[in-house]
Write a protein that holds these residues in place. Structure first.
Motif, PDB file in Angstrom:
ATOM      1  N   PHE A   1       0.830  -1.201   0.000  1.00  0.00           N
ATOM      2  CA  PHE A   1       0.000   0.000   0.000  1.00  0.00           C
ATOM      3  C   PHE A   1       0.870   1.259   0.000  1.00  0.00           C
ATOM      4  CE2 PHE A   1      -3.048  -2.948   2.194  1.00  0.00           C
ATOM      5  CZ  PHE A   1      -4.020  -2.928   1.205  1.00  0.00           C
ATOM      6  N   SER A   2       0.388   2.299  -0.656  1.00  0.00           N
ATOM      7  CA  SER A   2       1.073   3.589  -0.618  1.00  0.00           C
ATOM      8  C   SER A   2       0.814   4.246   0.737  1.00  0.00           C
ATOM      9  CB  SER A   2       0.553   4.493  -1.734  1.00  0.00           C
ATOM     10  OG  SER A   2      -0.801   4.873  -1.464  1.00  0.00           O
ATOM     11  N   VAL A   3       1.564   5.294   1.032  1.00  0.00           N
ATOM     12  CA  VAL A   3       1.367   6.024   2.286  1.00  0.00           C
ATOM     13  C   VAL A   3      -0.060   6.573   2.362  1.00  0.00           C
ATOM     14  CG1 VAL A   3       2.067   8.057   3.606  1.00  0.00           C
ATOM     15  CG2 VAL A   3       3.805   6.611   2.542  1.00  0.00           C
ATOM     16  N   ILE A   4      -0.549   7.111   1.254  1.00  0.00           N
ATOM     17  CA  ILE A   4      -1.913   7.650   1.209  1.00  0.00           C
ATOM     18  C   ILE A   4      -2.933   6.543   1.477  1.00  0.00           C
ATOM     19  CG2 ILE A   4      -3.693   8.573  -0.345  1.00  0.00           C
ATOM     20  CD1 ILE A   4      -1.805  10.704   0.644  1.00  0.00           C
ATOM     21  N   GLU A   5      -2.734   5.378   0.887  1.00  0.00           N
ATOM     22  CA  GLU A   5      -3.659   4.265   1.088  1.00  0.00           C
ATOM     23  C   GLU A   5      -3.640   3.783   2.538  1.00  0.00           C
ATOM     24  OE1 GLU A   5      -3.437   2.485  -3.482  1.00  0.00           O
ATOM     25  OE2 GLU A   5      -2.040   1.790  -1.935  1.00  0.00           O
ATOM     26  N   LYS A   6      -2.455   3.739   3.136  1.00  0.00           N
ATOM     27  CA  LYS A   6      -2.361   3.341   4.544  1.00  0.00           C
ATOM     28  C   LYS A   6      -3.096   4.332   5.438  1.00  0.00           C
ATOM     29  CE  LYS A   6       2.115   1.006   4.080  1.00  0.00           C
ATOM     30  NZ  LYS A   6       3.558   1.066   4.417  1.00  0.00           N
ATOM     31  N   ALA A  66      -5.068  17.400   7.065  1.00  0.00           N
ATOM     32  CA  ALA A  66      -4.869  18.809   6.731  1.00  0.00           C
ATOM     33  C   ALA A  66      -3.633  19.062   5.878  1.00  0.00           C
ATOM     34  CB  ALA A  66      -4.789  19.630   8.019  1.00  0.00           C
ATOM     35  N   SER A  67      -2.617  18.239   6.014  1.00  0.00           N
ATOM     36  CA  SER A  67      -1.364  18.485   5.291  1.00  0.00           C
ATOM     37  C   SER A  67      -1.370  17.955   3.865  1.00  0.00           C
ATOM     38  CB  SER A  67      -0.195  17.872   6.059  1.00  0.00           C
ATOM     39  OG  SER A  67      -0.328  16.453   6.113  1.00  0.00           O
ATOM     40  N   LEU A  68      -2.443  17.274   3.467  1.00  0.00           N
ATOM     41  CA  LEU A  68      -2.489  16.691   2.128  1.00  0.00           C
ATOM     42  C   LEU A  68      -2.680  17.762   1.056  1.00  0.00           C
ATOM     43  CD1 LEU A  68      -4.746  13.544   2.677  1.00  0.00           C
ATOM     44  CD2 LEU A  68      -2.247  13.680   2.720  1.00  0.00           C
ATOM     45  N   LYS A  69      -2.089  17.522  -0.093  1.00  0.00           N
ATOM     46  CA  LYS A  69      -2.329  18.372  -1.245  1.00  0.00           C
ATOM     47  C   LYS A  69      -3.737  18.089  -1.776  1.00  0.00           C
ATOM     48  CE  LYS A  69       2.566  18.114  -2.496  1.00  0.00           C
ATOM     49  NZ  LYS A  69       3.549  17.626  -3.490  1.00  0.00           N
ATOM     50  N   PRO A  70      -4.329  19.031  -2.527  1.00  0.00           N
ATOM     51  CA  PRO A  70      -5.700  18.827  -3.027  1.00  0.00           C
ATOM     52  C   PRO A  70      -5.909  17.506  -3.758  1.00  0.00           C
ATOM     53  CG  PRO A  70      -5.050  21.097  -3.370  1.00  0.00           C
ATOM     54  CD  PRO A  70      -3.828  20.372  -2.868  1.00  0.00           C
ATOM     55  N   THR A  71      -4.965  17.124  -4.611  1.00  0.00           N
ATOM     56  CA  THR A  71      -5.129  15.855  -5.339  1.00  0.00           C
ATOM     57  C   THR A  71      -5.042  14.668  -4.383  1.00  0.00           C
ATOM     58  OG1 THR A  71      -2.750  15.888  -5.845  1.00  0.00           O
ATOM     59  CG2 THR A  71      -4.260  16.745  -7.531  1.00  0.00           C
ATOM     60  N   GLU A  72      -4.167  14.760  -3.376  1.00  0.00           N
ATOM     61  CA  GLU A  72      -4.047  13.695  -2.383  1.00  0.00           C
ATOM     62  C   GLU A  72      -5.309  13.610  -1.533  1.00  0.00           C
ATOM     63  OE1 GLU A  72       0.781  13.733  -1.545  1.00  0.00           O
ATOM     64  OE2 GLU A  72      -0.526  15.103  -0.438  1.00  0.00           O
ATOM     65  N   MET A  73      -5.847  14.760  -1.187  1.00  0.00           N
ATOM     66  CA  MET A  73      -7.058  14.799  -0.378  1.00  0.00           C
ATOM     67  C   MET A  73      -8.231  14.173  -1.128  1.00  0.00           C
ATOM     68  SD  MET A  73      -8.594  15.514   2.380  1.00  0.00           S
ATOM     69  CE  MET A  73     -10.311  15.613   2.881  1.00  0.00           C
ATOM     70  N   LYS A  74      -8.346  14.469  -2.396  1.00  0.00           N
ATOM     71  CA  LYS A  74      -9.439  13.915  -3.197  1.00  0.00           C
ATOM     72  C   LYS A  74      -9.364  12.398  -3.225  1.00  0.00           C
ATOM     73  CE  LYS A  74     -11.665  14.321  -7.728  1.00  0.00           C
ATOM     74  NZ  LYS A  74     -11.610  14.981  -9.070  1.00  0.00           N
ATOM     75  N   LEU A  75      -8.158  11.849  -3.431  1.00  0.00           N
ATOM     76  CA  LEU A  75      -7.984  10.400  -3.473  1.00  0.00           C
ATOM     77  C   LEU A  75      -8.235   9.781  -2.105  1.00  0.00           C
ATOM     78  CD1 LEU A  75      -7.098   7.731  -4.761  1.00  0.00           C
ATOM     79  CD2 LEU A  75      -4.724   8.389  -4.284  1.00  0.00           C
ATOM     80  N   THR A  76      -7.701  10.414  -1.059  1.00  0.00           N
ATOM     81  CA  THR A  76      -7.859   9.870   0.289  1.00  0.00           C
ATOM     82  C   THR A  76      -9.321   9.837   0.697  1.00  0.00           C
ATOM     83  OG1 THR A  76      -5.694  10.780   0.879  1.00  0.00           O
ATOM     84  CG2 THR A  76      -7.104  10.072   2.694  1.00  0.00           C
TER      85      THR A  76
END
Length: 224
Positions: A1-6, A66-76
């Motif tokens: 898993f990626s960090v975002i997925e974890k 809160a620290s995620l970038k917009p694209t990361e936030m959308k995926l998360t």
């Protein structure tokens, strides 16, 4: 898993029952509750859990994303919502069939990883019976207490009573309780849990514990 997925997996696991009101999705749909109306009968509880999870993160100091970038936030957000929705028991057979059809889970494939995330959150949602025998019965009793409360509400509202939740009264309660655990583990959990060890060997012990606990409930039912 990626960090975002974890991260998404952990948040989904924490929030998968956020705001639970003690009755199941079927109860809400049958009652045509405000929650069922809000979500058009489609996984109303699970949609609410996801909503409550994100609502909690809007509170001051609580936004772990809160620290995620917009694209990361959308995926998360997508991954958290999908993983929580996957805990709807209406999808249980689909989960079993989907995993049974997988000869190999390829972690380099995004769809396989996302499928596995949903399966894992569902597994832990229903998996308290795989705890050690020193803990599992306590969780089973709490769940059955909740079920009995729903049965009472169903009777109060002249609804069909959920038979698998109804333990009856008096001397029959203990036997029905043990039988309910034997049946739930045997027909719902074991066919699901047995699919995981080939893909996740770390769950082999949990699968064995689940089998041991089923036998322990059989012994309780038969007075041994």
């Amino acid at each position: 898993f990626s960090v975002i997925e974890k991260l998404a997996l952990m948040v989904a696991a924490i929030g998968h029952d956020a705001g639970h009101d003690g009755v199941n999705t079927t109860f809400h749909v049958e009652r045509n509750s405000d929650l069922a109306h809000l979500y058009n009968d489609k996984s109303p509880l699970e949609n609410m859990h996801a909503r409550e999870t994100f609502s909690a993160m809007r509170e001051s100091g609580c936004n772990v994303l809160a620290s995620l970038k917009p694209t990361e936030m959308k995926l998360t957000r997508k991954l958290i919502i999908e993983s929580i929705i996957s805990t709807d028991m209406a999808f249980h057979k689909h989960h079993v069939d989907e995993l049974a059809a997988k000869h190999e889970i390829k972690m380099e494939i995004v769809e396989d990883r996302e499928m596995l995330m949903g399966l894992m959150v569902h597994l832990v949602d229903v998996g308290a019976s795989a705890y050690s025998w020193s803990e599992a019965p306590r969780w089973s009793r709490m769940v059955m207490t909740e079920f009995q409360a729903q049965v009472e509400q169903e009777r109060d509202h002249d609804m069909p009573v959920s038979a698998f939740m109804d333990l009856g009264e008096g001397d029959e309660v203990a036997g029905k309780f043990a039988q309910s655990q034997v049946g739930f583990i045997g027909f719902v959990l074991l066919p699901f849990f047995q699919l995981f060890p080939p893909h996740i060997p770390e769950l082999t012990d949990a699968y064995q514990t689940l089998k041991d606990n089923r036998q322990a409930w059989v012994d309780v039912k038969e007075g041994r």
